[in-house]
Design a protein around this motif. Structure first.
Motif, mmCIF file in Angstrom:
data_model
loop_
_atom_site.group_PDB
_atom_site.id
_atom_site.type_symbol
_atom_site.label_atom_id
_atom_site.label_comp_id
_atom_site.label_asym_id
_atom_site.label_seq_id
_atom_site.Cartn_x
_atom_site.Cartn_y
_atom_site.Cartn_z
ATOM 1 N N ILE A 14 0.565 1.499 0.830
ATOM 2 C CA ILE A 14 -0.675 0.945 1.250
ATOM 3 C C ILE A 14 -1.638 1.645 0.098
ATOM 4 O O ILE A 14 -1.799 2.653 -0.144
ATOM 5 N N ARG A 15 -2.079 0.615 -0.495
ATOM 6 C CA ARG A 15 -3.382 0.789 -1.802
ATOM 7 C C ARG A 15 -4.617 0.518 -1.288
ATOM 8 O O ARG A 15 -5.003 -0.672 -1.086
ATOM 9 N N HIS A 16 -5.330 1.550 -1.158
ATOM 10 C CA HIS A 16 -6.963 1.363 -0.614
ATOM 11 C C HIS A 16 -7.694 1.090 -1.615
ATOM 12 O O HIS A 16 -7.540 1.456 -2.785
ATOM 13 N N ARG A 17 -8.676 0.152 -1.389
ATOM 14 C CA ARG A 17 -9.826 -0.228 -2.209
ATOM 15 C C ARG A 17 -11.167 -0.241 -2.030
ATOM 16 O O ARG A 17 -11.431 -0.697 -0.555
ATOM 17 N N GLU A 18 -11.895 0.330 -2.531
ATOM 18 C CA GLU A 18 -13.473 0.677 -1.973
ATOM 19 C C GLU A 18 -14.044 -0.702 -1.775
ATOM 20 O O GLU A 18 -14.189 -1.616 -2.600
ATOM 21 N N GLY A 19 -14.603 -0.974 -0.707
ATOM 22 C CA GLY A 19 -15.168 -2.155 -0.192
ATOM 23 C C GLY A 19 -14.503 -3.471 -0.295
ATOM 24 O O GLY A 19 -14.675 -4.493 -0.081
ATOM 25 N N LYS A 20 -13.238 -3.331 -0.286
ATOM 26 C CA LYS A 20 -12.180 -4.376 -0.242
ATOM 27 C C LYS A 20 -11.044 -4.177 0.837
ATOM 28 O O LYS A 20 -10.634 -3.055 1.110
ATOM 29 N N ASP A 21 -10.343 -5.012 1.012
ATOM 30 C CA ASP A 21 -9.318 -4.985 2.048
ATOM 31 C C ASP A 21 -8.008 -4.396 1.336
ATOM 32 O O ASP A 21 -7.806 -4.585 0.179
ATOM 33 N N PRO A 22 -7.437 -3.541 1.830
ATOM 34 C CA PRO A 22 -6.226 -2.696 1.139
ATOM 35 C C PRO A 22 -4.952 -3.613 0.680
ATOM 36 O O PRO A 22 -4.764 -4.636 1.388
ATOM 37 N N LEU A 23 -4.376 -3.256 -0.295
ATOM 38 C CA LEU A 23 -3.298 -4.053 -0.720
ATOM 39 C C LEU A 23 -1.916 -3.473 -0.018
ATOM 40 O O LEU A 23 -1.922 -2.344 -0.144
ATOM 41 N N VAL A 24 -1.070 -4.132 0.611
ATOM 42 C CA VAL A 24 0.033 -3.644 1.376
ATOM 43 C C VAL A 24 1.403 -4.185 0.516
ATOM 44 O O VAL A 24 1.434 -5.465 0.491
ATOM 45 N N ALA A 25 2.140 -3.296 0.411
ATOM 46 C CA ALA A 25 3.365 -3.704 -0.203
ATOM 47 C C ALA A 25 4.557 -3.402 0.598
ATOM 48 O O ALA A 25 4.527 -2.093 1.220
#
Length: 612
Positions: free
Chosen positions: A482-493
């Motif tokens: 899971i790649r967390h992003r500030e102010g956005k939904d996280p990216l999940v691989a």
């Protein structure tokens, strides 16, 4: 000017009725066609690749469209020679030539392609599946599976160097039969003779269609439509005979004997006789009267399924060879044009093995043979072996050194996308489960790659990223990052969660789709005629980048404002005035300030938050 969508409807209707197409060249004077073409092809990977000039999609504008139209209006438009490169050919040590046209040539080709597709698409054969809207490899394979029951012989057809050998005279003559417009025919003639540049040396083109050109697949389909019509109107009628196969007398004799034995109470003997009958076909497999011929084509590869004797299959092959030589000046490849017995061997078509199934032990709920005579699609064994080799060395799964510099998220996405692509392509194969071996090898390679990157053990990698996730309501175990992003939904691989489930109705996502009315979002922004940075309304152009990751080279808080705007919008395009576009292109400080109106439109949520 007439609305482009309305014109497409009129052209399509003329094609459906078989009426000739007249005065079509004047449609090239309508800017709407070029906007429609631009909105369709600007996303293509090659849009940012230059041809023999430095021109690419970057800097596209309405002024460029009008310049092209003026050249066409006065018949002064000149096609540039394509830049030739070579790419690896599948299953061969040879390389395939590929042409790189200039951007202006690409957009003019796309306009012509739209016109030709609207006219010819209703006339093309239903058995042709290559490079057509809503058709592709899966539709061709599905037709074979559903309609070729009982096939005895497969005739595998491959045209040698088809796209390099298309005869220009025959192609232009074929176009002239239905397109009564000398100016358009002349324009296409000039395109075919435009030549190519290889190692900065000009070469003439005396045959073939411009490979790599947008219009090339359409021209090849128009050319090979004559082959489709020959098979449909000549070969199939002459090799179709009889209403149905005759009953196998020996089979029914055994059934009657089993019935009499059972009636006399000799059940064991009756069962033995019936079992003997069920190892025989109920109808004559090669009846002297019954004939059927089926046909399907994808680009220059085609397959015929024949019910009848081999001698007649040989005649069909020779008739095809003669027609291609005499009418289309093409040659069948001796190495790839084979006659295959459908029940004992397998034909190769579009990467699948195709065979008529003969399995007496497979029974339905009525205890009757349920699969005999049906067509089976399967994955060839060498495909799995070859795909595994990419992730192995000396018989063991290894890490991929070229991915060690990438993020963990990117590594996982790369493996998942490669595996998913192969599974989805072979979703029609009844032995799809054979890809389980590839999944195991890729799993070992993936964990080895992550372990090598972080100097960890494979077990530590598995413990770190192991997860249970839901796919279509079903729980799967695998790896997850899971790649967390500030102010956005996280990216999940995820790695895993792709079931090896056969589905004959599966459809590839890369099949070309039909174009419907309405402007694309980029077309509307270009027609707004306003610089999205400074608000100017003169000399508007579109700035393009290859990928959003290209913006990452601008680091730190002092990133240019235009970079922040594109990153915030998640767009690879930005409509600018000429001044702003030049400053961005040449890396200069922006000479114009960002407009307040643009700032308000860009960050409405942030402005609202600060005011509150």
């Amino acid at each position: 000017m007439q609305n482009a969508d309305n014109t497409l409807g009129i052209i399509r209707e003329r094609g459906r009725k078989g009426l000739p197409l007249e005065r079509v060249y004047r449609q090239l004077f309508n800017p709407e066609w070029y906007l429609k073409a631009y909105g369709k092809i600007y996303r293509n990977v090659g849009a940012m690749t230059p041809g023999t000039t430095s021109e690419t999609v970057d800097g596209m504008s309405q002024d460029k469209i009008h310049t092209i139209i003026d050249a066409l209006r006065y018949e002064r438009y000149e096609w540039s020679p394509a830049r030739r490169v070579y790419i690896e050919k599948k299953n061969s040590t040879k390389k395939r030539p590929l042409g790189m046209p200039t951007w202006s040539d690409k957009i003019v080709q796309e306009v012509i392609r739209l016109l030709l597709e609207a006219y010819y698409e209703p006339q093309f054969s239903d058995h042709s599946h290559g490079f057509r809207p809503e058709r592709g490899c899966h539709t061709a394979l599905r037709e074979i599976y559903q309609q070729w029951t009982g096939t005895v012989w497969f005739i595998e057809g491959d045209i040698s160097q088809c796209f390099d050998r298309l005869d220009h005279t025959i192609l232009l003559s074929t176009l002239s039969e239905k397109i009564h417009d000398g100016r358009l025919i002349h324009l296409l003639d000039e395109l075919l003779k435009a030549g190519y540049m290889e190692n900065w040396k000009f070469n003439d083109t005396y045959s073939g269609s411009p490979q790599g050109g947008i219009i090339s697949p359409m021209l090849s389909n128009i050319y090979l439509d004559k082959l489709d019509k020959f098979v449909e109107n000549t070969l199939i009628p002459s090799h179709t005979n009889g209403r149905k196969r005759e009953h196998n007398r020996e089979y029914y004799t055994l059934l009657q004997r089993a019935y009499r034995l059972r009636k006399r109470g000799e059940t064991e003997a009756a069962a033995a006789v019936k079992q003997q009958a069920q190892h025989m076909p109920s109808r004559e497999a090669e009846n002297s009267e019954y004939r059927r011929l089926k046909y399907v084509r994808y680009a220059d590869d085609f397959l015929l399924g024949f019910i009848g004797p081999r001698s007649e299959a040989e005649e069909i092959k020779e008739q095809l060879r003669t027609f291609l030589q005499e009418q289309l000046k093409l040659e069948l490849s001796e190495a790839k044009t084979l006659i295959t017995h459908a029940r004992t061997e397998a034909a190769r078509f579009l990467g699948y093995e195709i065979q008529t199934i003969q399995e007496d032990t497979k029974r339905d709920y009525r205890k009757q043979r349920s699969v005999n005579g049906t067509v089976g699609l399967r994955i060839p064994k060498n495909v799995v072996t070859k795909k595994c080799q990419r992730y192995m060395k000396n018989g063991k799964a290894i890490h991929r050194a070229e991915l060690l510099q990438e993020s963990d998220y990117t590594i996982l996405v790369t493996y998942q996308s490669e595996y998913r692509g192969l599974v989805e392509y072979y979703r029609l194969a009844y032995n799809l489960s054979s890809l389980g071996k590839l999944k195991w090898v890729m799993d070992k390679s993936l964990t080895s790659t992550l372990a090598s990157k972080h100097k960890m053990t494979v077990t530590q990698v598995q413990d770190k990223y192991k997860a249970t996730f839901l796919v279509d309501g079903k729980s799967y175990k695998g790896l997850q990052i899971i790649r967390h992003r500030e102010g956005k939904d996280p990216l999940v691989a995820n790695w895993g969660g792709i079931p090896l489930k056969w589905d004959i109705r599966a459809k590839l996502n890369d099949q070309p789709q039909r174009m419907y009315g309405g402007r694309s979002e980029l077309e509307k922004r270009l027609l707004a005629n306003t610089c999205e940075y400074c608000g100017d309304t003169e000399h508007i152009q579109v700035h393009h980048i290859r990928a959003l990751k290209d913006l990452k080279k601008y680091t730190g808080r002092e990133r240019p404002e235009w970079v922040k705007m594109m990153a915030y919008r998640q767009r690879k395009t930005m409509v600018l005035c000429r001044t702003c576009h030049q400053d961005i292109t040449y890396g200069r400080p922006m000479r114009r300030t960002r407009s307040k109106e643009g700032f308000m439109n860009e960050y409405p949520k942030r402005q609202h938050m600060s005011s509150s």
